[in-house]
Design a protein around this motif. Structure first.
Motif, short mmCIF file in Angstrom:
data_model
loop_
_atom_site.label_atom_id
_atom_site.label_comp_id
_atom_site.label_asym_id
_atom_site.label_seq_id
_atom_site.Cartn_x
_atom_site.Cartn_y
_atom_site.Cartn_z
N ALA A 200 0.77 -1.25 -0.05
CA ALA A 200 0.08 -0.15 -0.08
C ALA A 200 0.83 1.15 -0.03
O ALA A 200 1.91 1.33 0.56
N GLY A 201 0.49 2.21 -0.82
CA GLY A 201 1.10 3.68 -0.48
C GLY A 201 2.05 3.82 -1.43
O GLY A 201 1.97 3.22 -2.64
N GLY A 202 2.87 4.91 -1.32
CA GLY A 202 3.83 5.07 -2.24
C GLY A 202 4.86 4.17 -2.42
O GLY A 202 5.43 3.68 -1.09
N ALA A 203 5.85 4.00 -3.41
CA ALA A 203 6.73 2.97 -3.32
C ALA A 203 6.52 1.52 -3.29
O ALA A 203 7.20 0.69 -2.65
N HIS A 204 5.15 1.40 -3.30
CA HIS A 204 4.49 -0.14 -2.97
C HIS A 204 5.36 -1.16 -3.79
O HIS A 204 5.28 -2.13 -3.75
N ASP A 205 5.76 -0.80 -4.91
CA ASP A 205 6.41 -1.63 -5.74
C ASP A 205 7.91 -2.08 -4.92
O ASP A 205 8.13 -3.43 -5.19
N GLN A 351 -2.51 10.20 -7.58
CA GLN A 351 -3.33 8.86 -7.91
C GLN A 351 -2.47 8.02 -8.41
O GLN A 351 -2.56 6.83 -8.35
N MET A 352 -1.53 8.59 -9.21
CA MET A 352 -0.31 7.63 -9.97
C MET A 352 0.34 6.96 -8.98
O MET A 352 0.75 6.06 -9.10
N ALA A 353 0.85 7.70 -8.13
CA ALA A 353 1.78 6.95 -6.90
C ALA A 353 1.04 6.11 -6.30
O ALA A 353 1.57 4.98 -5.77
N ILE A 354 -0.31 6.25 -5.98
CA ILE A 354 -1.00 5.11 -5.05
C ILE A 354 -1.36 4.05 -6.21
O ILE A 354 -0.85 2.81 -5.69
N GLN A 355 -1.36 4.03 -7.26
CA GLN A 355 -1.46 2.96 -8.24
C GLN A 355 -0.44 2.25 -8.65
O GLN A 355 -0.56 1.23 -8.84
N MET A 356 0.64 3.20 -9.12
CA MET A 356 1.92 2.59 -9.49
C MET A 356 3.05 2.52 -8.29
O MET A 356 3.97 1.76 -8.55
N GLY A 357 3.14 3.21 -7.41
CA GLY A 357 4.16 3.32 -6.63
C GLY A 357 5.09 4.37 -6.86
O GLY A 357 5.67 5.12 -5.72
N TYR A 358 4.82 5.09 -7.90
CA TYR A 358 5.59 6.38 -8.06
C TYR A 358 5.03 7.31 -9.19
O TYR A 358 4.04 7.00 -9.65
N ASP A 376 14.20 -2.12 -10.48
CA ASP A 376 13.31 -3.29 -10.21
C ASP A 376 13.67 -4.34 -9.29
O ASP A 376 14.65 -4.97 -9.39
N VAL A 377 13.12 -4.15 -7.96
CA VAL A 377 14.03 -4.92 -6.82
C VAL A 377 13.76 -6.51 -7.39
O VAL A 377 14.50 -7.30 -6.71
N MET A 378 12.88 -6.93 -8.04
CA MET A 378 12.35 -8.25 -8.43
C MET A 378 13.32 -8.72 -9.62
O MET A 378 14.24 -9.59 -9.29
N PHE A 379 12.84 -8.11 -10.74
CA PHE A 379 13.74 -8.58 -11.91
C PHE A 379 15.07 -8.15 -12.11
O PHE A 379 15.96 -8.64 -12.72
N GLY A 380 15.26 -6.85 -11.52
CA GLY A 380 16.60 -6.17 -11.78
C GLY A 380 17.70 -6.98 -10.77
O GLY A 380 18.72 -7.57 -11.16
N THR A 381 17.14 -7.51 -9.71
CA THR A 381 17.96 -8.41 -8.70
C THR A 381 18.22 -9.83 -9.41
O THR A 381 19.11 -10.27 -9.31
N ILE A 382 17.06 -10.36 -10.11
CA ILE A 382 17.14 -11.43 -10.73
C ILE A 382 18.00 -11.47 -11.84
O ILE A 382 18.90 -12.55 -12.06
N ALA A 383 18.32 -10.44 -12.72
CA ALA A 383 19.09 -10.47 -13.67
C ALA A 383 20.62 -10.45 -13.14
O ALA A 383 21.39 -11.04 -13.87
#
Length: 681
Positions: A200-205, A351-358, A376-383
């Motif tokens: 939830a909230g900002g930077a939720h990605d 609204q954009m930050a709530i929906q996307m995180g940024y 990208d904490v998920m796919f950047g880390t995997i790469a």
């Protein structure tokens, strides 16, 4: 078993671990109850929910960890009963007695976790609504919980995964099923990582992705230790082997937990809040617990592992104390889900930050998408991880005096760099905001990155980097060989099934408009789509052009025919999207409030054109690779026949009949050419 045998049951310890985790979580949550209720503005739901929710949440996490650790143990920490000690027959190997006990523990733990997850549905509804627990048990209240409360929905989905894994674990008892059951056990916890404060909230990605890494590290670390304790108390074989393998995984897991925990805390809490807020105090307590556990892990590597054969009880004493601390830390950690975090840094999120995180500030162009960066904490880390892992494999091959084709390394590195850039640059940042950018990223993740990674031949690299294990003791080399011969993989890599799965996800996502709108509206949807794009594409290109072994390596001409037959379906989807007059995800895109003008229908048509055109290039490259491979196979066959004919091993009529047979099953060259070759003879 006899009393003097020294073999002791482990279930009393399991109950102790569960009780410690649950009581710590329930006690802390009860102490913070008043502040939580005031902050959330809900009435007291009663003692059953007040104590039961944190208690069973902690117990649920411990059960999930035990399931993951047990399946990891039966799959990789000890050896199965390999027929005739021939590691090449690993795919047929049943589990040993100890492996079977571990697998059953994993299955029953998954089933128990599923039951706890079902219990959590009414408990969560009771907690968020202030309704007494007994009132939330009514059948109609379950529907309300699952449809309107995201946390209850996550527990319900987790219960579904857990029940499937538990039943499958009781049915499939051979070694080849254990890696798949391990993956299933990890998937049980994924829905729970998609909800809560992190989502939830900002930077939720950042919050969600780091939380997922944290949870996976936790269950691997805690579960693996509990599985080893059980094996040690059974006086099972391969204890030193299992402990050494676990030690390597545990070191990686604790690093993952520390880094992901710091990222997650940085997103949600100011550093000044660590010692001034209740939420910060819980973070401090959890961090101290992790430091203590890290020290104990170091002590294992230095003190107990070198002496495991001479003093096995020393390891068990250390391990039980470590597991108790792990359980207590788990109890502390779960209270964070019921403790309101400090006020957000920016209370006026767009609204954009709530929906996307940024937020996005400028319209994406071909140039500026490579000047915007958000890791990208998920796919950047995997790469990064798979790049390091591949280079380590190449180093192992060369350190053993072997060689590895530089072209395969170049293909793999090109794939990992493309994955990193696509997900962490402006391409990935703008993917959720516009349909056209979504399609660009989709095509790269499903067709470009998987193709490059498949051409890197990672499975062949593992087999080259690791020697076959001692008879009856499979190594990573033998695991890979067995997995490539798995019956399930044989089905999935059948050209018909493989082509259908590749097309299925594309068509389901874009033809069924409500499904597309659902997937883009949540971060969990974006994450799931990206995973599906990568895995589906990799499976498709692995069977089609990859140099790695597959269960059945079909002639190149057959694979080429399947590709040619499927290409119109790829093109049709793009044409369909270009002509579609309904805007997909219209309400979501309109609610973002982008700072530039965007014609949604025109952007969608552009996206359809991108899907149609961009898919042509990788498919054209695959066509060229298959065609060249077909020609090489044909020339090699011709040379072989020529040698045999010149040596008098076969007569001309046999040569001609063989050519006709090759033509019939699609392996031969054009008929005119074969007739010319025969006449030359």
């Amino acid at each position: 078993m006899s009393k003097g045998s020294g073999v002791r049951p482990t279930w009393p310890l399991y109950l102790l671990f569960f009780a410690v985790a649950g009581l710590v979580g329930a006690t802390i949550s009860f102490g913070l109850l008043t502040d939580s209720l005031v902050a959330l503005g809900i009435p007291d739901p009663g003692p059953v929910t007040t104590w039961g929710l944190p208690f069973f949440r902690a117990v649920g996490w411990m059960l999930a960890a035990l399931s993951v650790g047990s399946f990891m143990f039966s799959a990789f920490y000890i050896s199965p009963k390999v027929p005739d000690n021939d590691n090449s027959r690993l795919v047929q190997a049943p589990l040993t007695v100890d492996g079977d006990i571990a697998a059953r523990t994993g299955a029953f733990s998954a089933l128990s976790f599923g039951l706890v997850a079902l219990l959590m549905v009414p408990l969560v509804l009771s907690d968020v609504s202030g309704t007494p627990f007994r009132d939330t048990l009514a059948p109609d209240m379950w529907g309300v919980a699952v449809s309107q409360v995201s946390t209850a929905q996550a527990w319900a989905v987790a219960a579904g995964f857990a029940l499937v894994v538990g039943v499958a674990g009781l049915i499939f008892r051979k070694w080849i099923a254990q890696p798949l059951l391990l993956v299933g056990a990890v998937l049980m916890i994924v829905p729970l990582g998609m909800e809560g404060h992190a989502a939830a909230g900002g930077a939720h990605d950042y919050g969600t992705n780091s939380y997922l890494w944290h949870l996976v590290g936790m269950v691997v670390w805690i579960g693996g230790l509990m599985a080893l304790i059980a094996h040690g108390r059974r006086l099972g074989p391969d204890m030193e082997l299992g402990l050494r393998r676990y030690s390597r995984i545990a070191l990686f897991a604790i690093v993952v937990m520390v880094v992901s925990g710091l990222i997650n805390a940085a997103v949600r809490v100011e550093w000044s809040d660590w010692l001034t807020t209740t939420y910060g105090y819980i973070l401090v307590a959890k961090s101290v617990g992790l430091l203590v556990l890290g020290f104990l892990g170091w002590a294992h590597r230095v003190i107990t592992i070198p002496r495991i054969n001479s003093r096995p009880r020393l390891f068990l004493r250390f391990a039980v104390v470590e597991a108790l601390i792990m359980a207590a830390v788990t109890g502390v950690a779960i209270t964070m889900g019921r403790t309101p975090p400090p006020a957000p840094r920016d209370p006026n999120l767009s609204q954009m930050a709530i929906q996307m995180g940024y937020d996005l500030y400028e319209k994406p162009t071909l140039a500026n998408v490579f000047t915007m960066w958000r890791f990208d904490v998920m796919f950047g880390t995997i790469a990064i991880l798979i790049t390091v892992g591949y280079l380590y494999g190449v180093w192992r091959v060369r350190s053993r005096g072997g060689t590895w084709p530089w072209l395969r390394t170049a293909m793999w590195l090109s794939g990992t760099v493309t994955l990193f850039v696509t997900t962490s640059s402006g391409l990935g940042m703008n993917m959720p905001a516009t349909y056209s950018m979504h399609m660009i990223v989709h095509m790269i993740l499903s067709m470009v990155v998987p193709l490059l990674l498949a051409l890197g031949g990672p499975l062949s690299l593992i087999m080259a980097a690791y020697e076959p294990g001692e008879p009856g003791t499979p190594s990573p080399h033998d695991w890979v060989v067995a997995i490539t011969r798995a019956p399930l993989l044989k089905l999935l890599t059948h050209p018909l099934v493989n082509t259908m799965q590749f097309l299925f996800f594309f068509y389901v996502l874009y033809i069924f408009i409500p499904f597309y709108e659902l997937m883009i509206s949540e971060h969990a949807g974006h994450l799931s789509m990206n995973w599906v794009f990568l895995l589906s594409g990799y499976l498709y290109f692995w069977e089609l052009v990859g140099p790695d072994p597959v269960p059945v390596k079909r002639p190149t001409a057959i694979r080429l025919a399947w590709l040619v037959g499927s290409m119109p379906f790829h093109l049709f989807a793009g044409l369909y999207l270009m002509q579609l007059t309904t805007v997909m995800g219209e309400s979501f895109y309109l609610n973002l409030g982008l700072p530039w003008e965007l014609n949604l229908l025109e952007d969608q048509r552009v996206g359809g054109g991108i899907g149609w055109a961009s898919g042509s290039f990788p498919m054209g490259l695959v066509f060229l690779l298959l065609f060249l491979g077909w020609r090489r196979e044909d020339r090699a066959t011709e040379v072989e026949y020529d040698k045999k004919a010149d040596a008098g091993e076969i007569d001309e009529y046999e040569v001609y009949n063989e050519m006709l047979a090759r033509m019939a099953d699609g392996r031969g060259t054009p008929p005119g050419h074969q007739e010319d070759e025969f006449r030359k003879r």
